[in-house]
Design an enzyme around this catalytic site. Structure first.
Site, PDB file in Angstrom:
ATOM      1  N   CYS A 109       0.811  -1.224   0.000  1.00 11.51           N
ATOM      2  CA  CYS A 109       0.000   0.000   0.000  1.00 11.51           C
ATOM      3  C   CYS A 109       0.842   1.271   0.000  1.00 11.51           C
ATOM      4  O   CYS A 109       0.323   2.362  -0.227  1.00 11.51           O
ATOM      5  CB  CYS A 109      -0.953   0.007   1.182  1.00 11.51           C
ATOM      6  SG  CYS A 109      -2.049  -1.416   1.213  1.00 11.51           S
ATOM      7  N   HIS A 233      -2.804   7.198   3.086  1.00 11.77           N
ATOM      8  CA  HIS A 233      -3.292   5.917   2.552  1.00 11.77           C
ATOM      9  C   HIS A 233      -4.690   5.673   3.105  1.00 11.77           C
ATOM     10  O   HIS A 233      -4.956   5.852   4.300  1.00 11.77           O
ATOM     11  CB  HIS A 233      -2.345   4.783   2.967  1.00 11.77           C
ATOM     12  CG  HIS A 233      -2.870   3.428   2.632  1.00 11.77           C
ATOM     13  ND1 HIS A 233      -3.471   3.143   1.435  1.00 11.77           N
ATOM     14  CD2 HIS A 233      -2.899   2.275   3.354  1.00 11.77           C
ATOM     15  CE1 HIS A 233      -3.858   1.881   1.425  1.00 11.77           C
ATOM     16  NE2 HIS A 233      -3.517   1.329   2.578  1.00 11.77           N
ATOM     17  N   ASN A 263     -10.025   0.173   0.678  1.00 15.21           N
ATOM     18  CA  ASN A 263      -8.566   0.212   0.620  1.00 15.21           C
ATOM     19  C   ASN A 263      -8.110  -0.369  -0.726  1.00 15.21           C
ATOM     20  O   ASN A 263      -8.218  -1.569  -0.954  1.00 15.21           O
ATOM     21  CB  ASN A 263      -8.001  -0.608   1.779  1.00 15.21           C
ATOM     22  CG  ASN A 263      -6.479  -0.671   1.779  1.00 15.21           C
ATOM     23  OD1 ASN A 263      -5.827  -0.265   0.820  1.00 15.21           O
ATOM     24  ND2 ASN A 263      -5.927  -1.170   2.866  1.00 15.21           N
TER      25      ASN A 263
HETATM   26  N1  COA Z   1     -18.709  -7.198  10.737  1.00 11.90           N
HETATM   27  C1  COA Z   1     -19.147  -7.383  11.989  1.00 11.90           C
HETATM   28  N2  COA Z   1     -18.364  -7.764  13.000  1.00 11.90           N
HETATM   29  C2  COA Z   1     -17.054  -7.927  12.734  1.00 11.90           C
HETATM   30  C3  COA Z   1     -16.540  -7.750  11.453  1.00 11.90           C
HETATM   31  C4  COA Z   1     -17.412  -7.382  10.432  1.00 11.90           C
HETATM   32  N3  COA Z   1     -17.006  -7.170   9.151  1.00 11.90           N
HETATM   33  N4  COA Z   1     -15.205  -7.965  11.482  1.00 11.90           N
HETATM   34  C5  COA Z   1     -14.903  -8.289  12.743  1.00 11.90           C
HETATM   35  N5  COA Z   1     -16.031  -8.276  13.497  1.00 11.90           N
HETATM   36  C6  COA Z   1     -16.182  -8.558  14.911  1.00 11.90           C
HETATM   37  C7  COA Z   1     -15.071  -9.408  15.462  1.00 11.90           C
HETATM   38  O1  COA Z   1     -15.323 -10.766  15.229  1.00 11.90           O
HETATM   39  C8  COA Z   1     -15.115  -9.051  16.921  1.00 11.90           C
HETATM   40  O2  COA Z   1     -16.127  -9.789  17.529  1.00 11.90           O
HETATM   41  P1  COA Z   1     -15.884 -10.452  18.972  1.00 11.90           P
HETATM   42  O3  COA Z   1     -15.644  -9.285  19.876  1.00 11.90           O
HETATM   43  O4  COA Z   1     -17.156 -11.174  19.204  1.00 11.90           O
HETATM   44  O5  COA Z   1     -14.684 -11.320  18.802  1.00 11.90           O
HETATM   45  C9  COA Z   1     -15.552  -7.586  16.922  1.00 11.90           C
HETATM   46  O6  COA Z   1     -16.126  -7.341  15.626  1.00 11.90           O
HETATM   47  C10 COA Z   1     -14.443  -6.619  17.129  1.00 11.90           C
HETATM   48  O7  COA Z   1     -13.407  -6.988  16.262  1.00 11.90           O
HETATM   49  P2  COA Z   1     -12.073  -6.238  16.240  1.00 11.90           P
HETATM   50  O8  COA Z   1     -11.080  -6.969  15.357  1.00 11.90           O
HETATM   51  O9  COA Z   1     -11.673  -5.873  17.632  1.00 11.90           O
HETATM   52  O10 COA Z   1     -12.502  -4.891  15.491  1.00 11.90           O
HETATM   53  P3  COA Z   1     -11.638  -3.635  15.258  1.00 11.90           P
HETATM   54  O11 COA Z   1     -12.291  -2.469  15.854  1.00 11.90           O
HETATM   55  O12 COA Z   1     -10.188  -3.881  15.568  1.00 11.90           O
HETATM   56  O13 COA Z   1     -11.757  -3.443  13.683  1.00 11.90           O
HETATM   57  C11 COA Z   1     -10.544  -3.780  11.676  1.00 11.90           C
HETATM   58  C12 COA Z   1     -11.287  -4.438  12.812  1.00 11.90           C
HETATM   59  C13 COA Z   1     -10.044  -4.865  10.742  1.00 11.90           C
HETATM   60  C14 COA Z   1     -11.502  -2.868  10.922  1.00 11.90           C
HETATM   61  C15 COA Z   1      -9.356  -2.951  12.233  1.00 11.90           C
HETATM   62  O14 COA Z   1      -8.593  -3.741  13.126  1.00 11.90           O
HETATM   63  C16 COA Z   1      -8.447  -2.429  11.170  1.00 11.90           C
HETATM   64  O15 COA Z   1      -8.845  -1.594  10.373  1.00 11.90           O
HETATM   65  N6  COA Z   1      -7.176  -2.851  11.159  1.00 11.90           N
HETATM   66  C17 COA Z   1      -6.210  -2.367  10.172  1.00 11.90           C
HETATM   67  C18 COA Z   1      -6.534  -2.988   8.850  1.00 11.90           C
HETATM   68  C19 COA Z   1      -5.761  -2.358   7.721  1.00 11.90           C
HETATM   69  O16 COA Z   1      -5.622  -1.163   7.646  1.00 11.90           O
HETATM   70  N7  COA Z   1      -5.271  -3.198   6.792  1.00 11.90           N
HETATM   71  C20 COA Z   1      -4.604  -2.775   5.615  1.00 11.90           C
HETATM   72  C21 COA Z   1      -3.277  -2.169   5.888  1.00 11.90           C
HETATM   73  S1  COA Z   1      -2.584  -1.526   4.421  1.00 11.90           S
END
Ligand code: COA
Length: 311
Positions: A109, A233, A263
């Protein structure tokens, strides 16, 4: 002495749009959750890197008034090349009718900023005309059964023409970095699908954005207050928000297209930048900070003085 500057720009998004509501029919998620946790509303899918690159590259050259035969070098930033080899850049070069060196550059990215900084070094070294493209088709390597990743990614391309025609430097400062010790938190094997430790990527992304931006600003000899537009980004609105808070930059200085693109990896910064240009958010002489991070973990930032042709 002449310096490189951006003289043409364009983007391309594939036709098919997948909304959050569409995704809610594939996996256990909701429009509300995706918007609240990422800021994404929709994404374009089913793109092909070479096709999107050809569209964006052709339009950027037309805007710059550059004939494909005049391009001296093609740099294509992508981590989703259509095939393992030849480089997608070679396919794009042929389809656009160019006769020049053509290379794929994989910094995930951060790829577009890596490409831009690299192109500017070639320009300083005497290369007259360079086409830089950031293009990725993440939809092809997304696990559409994994709600933790499939809601985040999309496809797209953005291109800029760099010409050695500026009387003063336009790339004022830059920072390129990689922390390979964190490679395993965001990865995709050959023939496989994206694996991501979302929480760890989030935590490191905020710090990487801050460090890259700070280093590039320092090397440019300017401060946050001198920056008119930040082009981060487009991965997650909460990552951008947290990083800009740490940098002391107000959110209204950020160029954002994430809501409608998701993204798009190497395409995300040119997509957001061109959108801001279209909206008249940048005047000649303004300073723009581009800053990205990605798998690797790579990170990259560039401070650019906006110096379009005819200004
Ligand atoms: N819809 C609904 N629930 C979801 C879900 C979705 N699409 N994805 C995850 N969940 C759930 C999880 O299972 C978790 O449930 P649990 O508490 O029962 O286990 C809950 O939501 C919280 O998950 P969590 O991983 O803590 O959420 P988060 O706030 O960290 O958000 C991301 C998840 C992926 C959006 C976030 O971590 C993120 O953006 N990370 C960086 C990703 C990124 O930028 N990648 C590319 C880099 S170039």
């Amino acid at each position: 002495m002449a310096h490189g500057r951006i003289t043409g720009w364009a983007t391309h998004l594939p036709e098919r749009i997948l909304t959050n509501h569409d995704l809610a029919e594939l996996v256990d998620t909701s429009d509300e959750w995706i918007r609240e946790r990422s800021g994404i509303g929709a994404r374009h899918v089913d793109g092909k890197v070479t096709e999107m690159s050809v569209e964006a590259g052709r339009d950027a050259m037309a805007m710059a008034g550059v004939d494909p035969s005049d391009v001296d070098l093609l740099l294509l930033a992508t981590c989703t090349s259509d095939q393992q080899f030849p480089a997608s850049a070679s396919v794009v070069q042929n389809e656009l009718g160019m006769s020049c060196g053509a290379i794929d550059l994989n910094a995930a990215c951060s790829g577009f900023v890596y490409g831009l900084v690299t192109a500017m070094q070639f320009a300083e070294g005497g290369v007259e005309t360079i086409l830089v493209i950031g293009s990725d088709a993440l939809s092809g390597i997304t696990d559409w059964t994994d709600r933790g990743t499939c809601v985040l990614f999309g496809d797209g391309a953005g291109a800029v023409v760099i010409q050695r025609s500026a009387s003063t430097p336009t790339l004022l400062g830059w920072d390129l970095m990689s922390d390979g010790s964190a490679a395993s938190i965001l990865t995709c094997e050959h023939g496989g699908k994206i694996f991501m430790n979302g929480k760890e990527v989030f935590r490191r992304a905020v710090l990487a954005l801050e460090a890259a931006a700070t280093n590039a600003l320092e090397r440019a000899g300017v401060t946050m207050d001198d920056i008119t537009l930040v082009v981060p980004h487009q991965a997650n609105i909460r990552i951008v928000d947290a990083a800009l808070k740490r940098l002391g930059i107000p959110m209204d200085k950020a160029a954002m297209v994430l809501e409608r693109t998701g993204n798009t990896s190497a395409a995300s910064i040119p997509l957001a930048f061109v959108d801001a240009l279209d909206k008249g958010r940048v005047e000649p002489g303004d300073l723009v900070l581009m800053v990205g991070f990605g798998a690797g973990m790579s990170s990259a930032a560039a401070v650019v003085r906006w110096d379009p042709p005819g200004a």
